[in-house]
Design a protein around this motif. Structure first.
Motif, PDB file in Angstrom:
ATOM      1  N   MET A   1       0.911  -1.327   0.029  1.00  0.00           N
ATOM      2  CA  MET A   1       0.010   0.032   0.005  1.00  0.00           C
ATOM      3  C   MET A   1       0.936   1.391   0.113  1.00  0.00           C
ATOM      4  O   MET A   1       0.546   2.235  -0.528  1.00  0.00           O
ATOM      5  CB  MET A   1      -0.844   0.075   1.280  1.00  0.00           C
TER       6      MET A   1
ATOM      7  N   PRO B   1      -3.743  -1.070  -9.015  1.00  0.00           N
ATOM      8  CA  PRO B   1      -4.785  -1.333  -8.008  1.00  0.00           C
ATOM      9  C   PRO B   1      -4.506  -2.248  -6.720  1.00  0.00           C
ATOM     10  O   PRO B   1      -3.593  -3.303  -7.042  1.00  0.00           O
ATOM     11  CB  PRO B   1      -5.782  -2.162  -8.761  1.00  0.00           C
ATOM     12  N   ARG B   2      -4.933  -1.894  -5.407  1.00  0.00           N
ATOM     13  CA  ARG B   2      -4.121  -2.688  -4.440  1.00  0.00           C
ATOM     14  C   ARG B   2      -5.557  -2.874  -3.287  1.00  0.00           C
ATOM     15  O   ARG B   2      -6.541  -2.029  -3.447  1.00  0.00           O
ATOM     16  CB  ARG B   2      -3.231  -1.969  -3.910  1.00  0.00           C
ATOM     17  N   GLU B   3      -5.625  -3.862  -2.522  1.00  0.00           N
ATOM     18  CA  GLU B   3      -6.847  -4.204  -1.872  1.00  0.00           C
ATOM     19  C   GLU B   3      -6.334  -4.937  -0.696  1.00  0.00           C
ATOM     20  O   GLU B   3      -5.487  -5.818  -0.638  1.00  0.00           O
ATOM     21  CB  GLU B   3      -7.770  -4.924  -2.729  1.00  0.00           C
TER      22      GLU B   3
ATOM     23  N   ARG C   1      -8.149  -7.029   2.822  1.00  0.00           N
ATOM     24  CA  ARG C   1      -9.272  -7.469   3.418  1.00  0.00           C
ATOM     25  C   ARG C   1      -8.992  -7.865   4.895  1.00  0.00           C
ATOM     26  O   ARG C   1      -8.135  -8.730   4.953  1.00  0.00           O
ATOM     27  CB  ARG C   1      -9.995  -8.841   2.701  1.00  0.00           C
TER      28      ARG C   1
ATOM     29  N   ASP D   1     -11.286   3.656  -1.207  1.00  0.00           N
ATOM     30  CA  ASP D   1     -12.674   2.997  -1.282  1.00  0.00           C
ATOM     31  C   ASP D   1     -12.660   2.089   0.008  1.00  0.00           C
ATOM     32  O   ASP D   1     -11.774   1.245   0.021  1.00  0.00           O
ATOM     33  CB  ASP D   1     -12.698   2.482  -2.606  1.00  0.00           C
TER      34      ASP D   1
ATOM     35  N   VAL E   1     -13.221  -4.031   3.707  1.00  0.00           N
ATOM     36  CA  VAL E   1     -12.387  -4.092   2.500  1.00  0.00           C
ATOM     37  C   VAL E   1     -11.845  -2.614   2.184  1.00  0.00           C
ATOM     38  O   VAL E   1     -12.897  -1.639   2.038  1.00  0.00           O
ATOM     39  CB  VAL E   1     -13.246  -4.637   1.166  1.00  0.00           C
TER      40      VAL E   1
ATOM     41  N   ARG F   1      -9.544  -0.547  -0.366  1.00  0.00           N
ATOM     42  CA  ARG F   1      -8.977  -0.379  -1.904  1.00  0.00           C
ATOM     43  C   ARG F   1      -8.306   0.948  -2.064  1.00  0.00           C
ATOM     44  O   ARG F   1      -8.728   2.149  -1.818  1.00  0.00           O
ATOM     45  CB  ARG F   1     -10.079  -0.608  -3.116  1.00  0.00           C
ATOM     46  N   THR F   2      -7.249   0.916  -3.010  1.00  0.00           N
ATOM     47  CA  THR F   2      -6.735   2.076  -3.433  1.00  0.00           C
ATOM     48  C   THR F   2      -6.352   1.863  -4.839  1.00  0.00           C
ATOM     49  O   THR F   2      -6.243   0.691  -5.229  1.00  0.00           O
ATOM     50  CB  THR F   2      -5.811   2.864  -2.607  1.00  0.00           C
ATOM     51  N   TRP F   3      -5.669   2.657  -5.683  1.00  0.00           N
ATOM     52  CA  TRP F   3      -5.379   2.763  -6.982  1.00  0.00           C
ATOM     53  C   TRP F   3      -4.308   3.810  -7.516  1.00  0.00           C
ATOM     54  O   TRP F   3      -4.294   4.671  -6.731  1.00  0.00           O
ATOM     55  CB  TRP F   3      -6.486   2.494  -7.959  1.00  0.00           C
TER      56      TRP F   3
END
Length: 115
Positions: free
Chosen positions: A27, A33-35, A37, A70, A84, A86-88
């Motif tokens: 991150m 895109p990275r996620e 959880r 997000d 969850v 998320r970023t990008w």
């Protein structure tokens, strides 16, 4: 879990999702895109899947790139859910803490079925 009239339950919590700046994690050092959880279990199950709201309560992002974030609750069941994040693109996120609240009907000890 807080009970209202014995039939409605509200539970809340807070969770640090990651601290990637400390170990140059994806991150912080990655792009695209990275996620992340994180599973969250309720202290006791609801009667059905509750309504869940998630928000960012602390964020630490690099000021040299755009802040893109997000956060949501997914895979909600009677016993838990997943937070969850998320970023990008080129966004660099050092750490995120999420707060959540679940609201829904609880099982009543006086209600039972004979099979």
């Amino acid at each position: 879990m807080k009970r209202f009239s014995g039939k409605i339950g509200v539970e809340q919590g807070t969770r640090v999702l990651f601290s990637d700046f400390a170990n140059d994690g994806v991150m912080w050092a990655g792009d695209g895109p990275r996620e992340v959880r994180q599973a969250q279990t309720f202290s006791e199950p609801f009667a059905v899947a509750p309504m869940v709201m998630v928000s960012i309560s602390m964020w630490d992002m690099d000021h040299k790139t755009n802040s893109r974030a997000d956060i949501s609750a997914e895979n909600i069941t009677e016993s838990g859910f997943e937070i969850v994040f998320r970023t990008w693109s080129d966004t660099r996120v050092a750490r995120i803490r999420a707060d959540w609240m679940a609201l829904g009907p609880l099982r009543d000890d006086d209600e039972w079925d004979v099979v």
